[in-house]
Design an enzyme around this catalytic site. Structure first.
Site, PDB file in Angstrom:
ATOM      1  N   TYR A  98       0.832  -1.209   0.000  1.00 20.21           N
ATOM      2  CA  TYR A  98       0.000   0.000   0.000  1.00 20.21           C
ATOM      3  C   TYR A  98       0.870   1.264   0.000  1.00 20.21           C
ATOM      4  O   TYR A  98       0.454   2.300  -0.518  1.00 20.21           O
ATOM      5  CB  TYR A  98      -0.946  -0.001   1.197  1.00 20.21           C
ATOM      6  CG  TYR A  98      -2.128  -0.926   1.012  1.00 20.21           C
ATOM      7  CD1 TYR A  98      -3.274  -0.489   0.368  1.00 20.21           C
ATOM      8  CD2 TYR A  98      -2.076  -2.244   1.458  1.00 20.21           C
ATOM      9  CE1 TYR A  98      -4.358  -1.334   0.189  1.00 20.21           C
ATOM     10  CE2 TYR A  98      -3.149  -3.100   1.284  1.00 20.21           C
ATOM     11  CZ  TYR A  98      -4.292  -2.636   0.649  1.00 20.21           C
ATOM     12  OH  TYR A  98      -5.359  -3.479   0.461  1.00 20.21           O
ATOM     13  N   GLU A 140      -7.789  -7.369   5.620  1.00 17.70           N
ATOM     14  CA  GLU A 140      -6.937  -8.407   5.050  1.00 17.70           C
ATOM     15  C   GLU A 140      -6.143  -9.133   6.132  1.00 17.70           C
ATOM     16  O   GLU A 140      -5.943 -10.355   6.050  1.00 17.70           O
ATOM     17  CB  GLU A 140      -6.019  -7.797   3.993  1.00 17.70           C
ATOM     18  CG  GLU A 140      -6.781  -7.404   2.724  1.00 17.70           C
ATOM     19  CD  GLU A 140      -6.124  -6.305   1.923  1.00 17.70           C
ATOM     20  OE1 GLU A 140      -4.901  -6.112   2.045  1.00 17.70           O
ATOM     21  OE2 GLU A 140      -6.842  -5.616   1.163  1.00 17.70           O
TER      22      GLU A 140
END
Length: 395
Positions: A98, A140
């Site tokens: 990310y 996640e």
């Protein structure tokens, strides 16, 4: 929740950012893959990059998330986040990635919007990004924990125990763990990723629904060969090269379109290869002796193109309150209705929860018809194979 300082800035700039998102995401992916070619080679779907669908899906998800932050500041769009997080987990995405995305996405925003990206605007949209990213990272992490794997370490070697030609362009593969252990548990409706090594050295990944009930020592996936330009790299490779005794890399199961517990009535509506998660749900219902009302609606091109047709009939017949409705564009003498699926003609019990899977036009049409019949939006769930181009519509 956005800060008080960011709300008016995001609200004022959302039209400009939203209008430029397709250009931003195109520039973003160009930058990302130039800096990290291994991501295109081994993580991202090259077909969806070539046809632009992944760019559209990313743009839609960003716009939908920012809009949700403004319109519903006290709650997150959890359904949208869950769908994305399950897909990311099936690919083995990690939290560190990310940061890489942030770097190249914001560089692309500045390149496209130029001087309009003041420090104030940059800070506000930085908030939007990290609210979304951190929410996904948290979901996640939970998914990895539930799957019993470390972050991103989702892959397991599976052996093809059986290969069966279902139709001219559809093959099913029965899979068993290569180490001789049991296949891990999953929920009916979930999918796995399959990673294959292609001739050019790329290791491409695609998702396939588990098309049988859980609780068995083996899994089954059903793969339709994707023709066209570009053709499906992984589906074509599996059709041409994957046979009994071969090993393939398969992820842990993920996916949020799963059979609900309880005894409430269900509608399972599918088109084409979208029948595969429904087969797992029906197989589980039949195996557990469920007496809940289940209406099954399936649409296909013709009887010969309907994979697992006989199995579908058998599973519905095994349910005391199961009914099957078929539509074929070319029905021949099959007894199916001609044309496309029309759920307005079905007798749906009050309180029906609907599960849909198929091409996007099918999903839109069926969902619209169900809403018109008074089925609550919260009771309509869907799975779309490939990038979710519906996100921008707020579905």
């Amino acid at each position: 929740m956005l800060s008080e300082q960011a709300v008016p800035v995001v609200r004022a700039t959302l039209p400009a950012v939203g209008g430029a998102l397709n250009r931003i995401t195109e520039r973003f992916y160009g930058r990302l893959f130039a800096a990290h070619p291994e991501l295109l080679r081994d993580l991202f779907n090259r077909g969806n990059q070539a046809n632009g669908e992944q760019r559209q899906a990313l743009a839609g998800s960003i716009a939908a998330f920012a809009t949700a932050l403004l319109e519903h500041p006290d709650r997150r769009p959890d359904a949208m986040l869950a769908r994305i997080a399950h897909k990311h987990a099936s690919l083995g995405v990690t939290s560190e990635q990310y940061k890489v995305v942030h770097e190249h996405l914001f560089a692309a925003i500045v390149e496209v919007l130029g001087e309009a990206v003041t420090p104030e605007v940059a800070r506000a949209w930085d908030e939007v990004y990290w609210l979304m990213a951190n929410a996904l990272i948290a979901v996640e992490a939970r998914l990895y924990q539930e799957a019993g794997v470390a972050e991103g370490q989702v892959w397991r070697s599976m052996e093809i125990a059986e290969r069966r030609e279902e139709t001219a362009d559809t093959v099913s593969f029965v899979l068993r763990p290569a180490d001789g252990g049991p296949a891990v548990a999953f929920r009916p409706g979930q999918y796995v990723s399959v990673r294959v090594a292609l001739p050019d050295g790329a290791r491409q990944i695609r998702q396939y629904s588990l098309s049988c009930a859980p609780g068995r020592p083996q899994w089954r996936i059903t793969v339709k060969r994707v023709d066209g330009d570009p053709a499906g790299e992984v589906s074509s490779w599996l059709h041409a090269h994957a046979y009994e005794g071969d090993a393939v890399e398969v992820s842990a199961p993920f996916g949020d379109l799963v059979l609900p517990e309880g005894d409430g009535p269900l509608l399972l509506a599918s088109a084409g290869i979208g029948s595969t998660p429904m087969l797992a749900m029906l197989d589980h219902l039949a195996a557990t002796g469920s007496a809940r009302p289940v209406v099954v609606a399936h649409a296909d091109r013709a009887p010969a193109s309907h994979a697992h047709a006989a199995e579908l009939r058998h599973l519905v017949d095994a349910l005391p309150q199961g009914t099957l409705h078929l539509w074929y564009e070319e029905p021949g003498d099959s007894g199916a209705r001609p044309g496309r699926a029309d759920v307005t003609v079905l007798d749906l019990p009050a309180g029906t929860t609907a599960y849909l899977c198929g091409p996007l036009p099918f999903l839109r049409a069926v969902r619209g018809d169900l809403l018109g019949r008074g089925v609550a939006a919260a009771d309509i769930h869907y799975e779309v194979f490939g990038p979710d181009l519906w996100l921008g519509a707020g579905s």
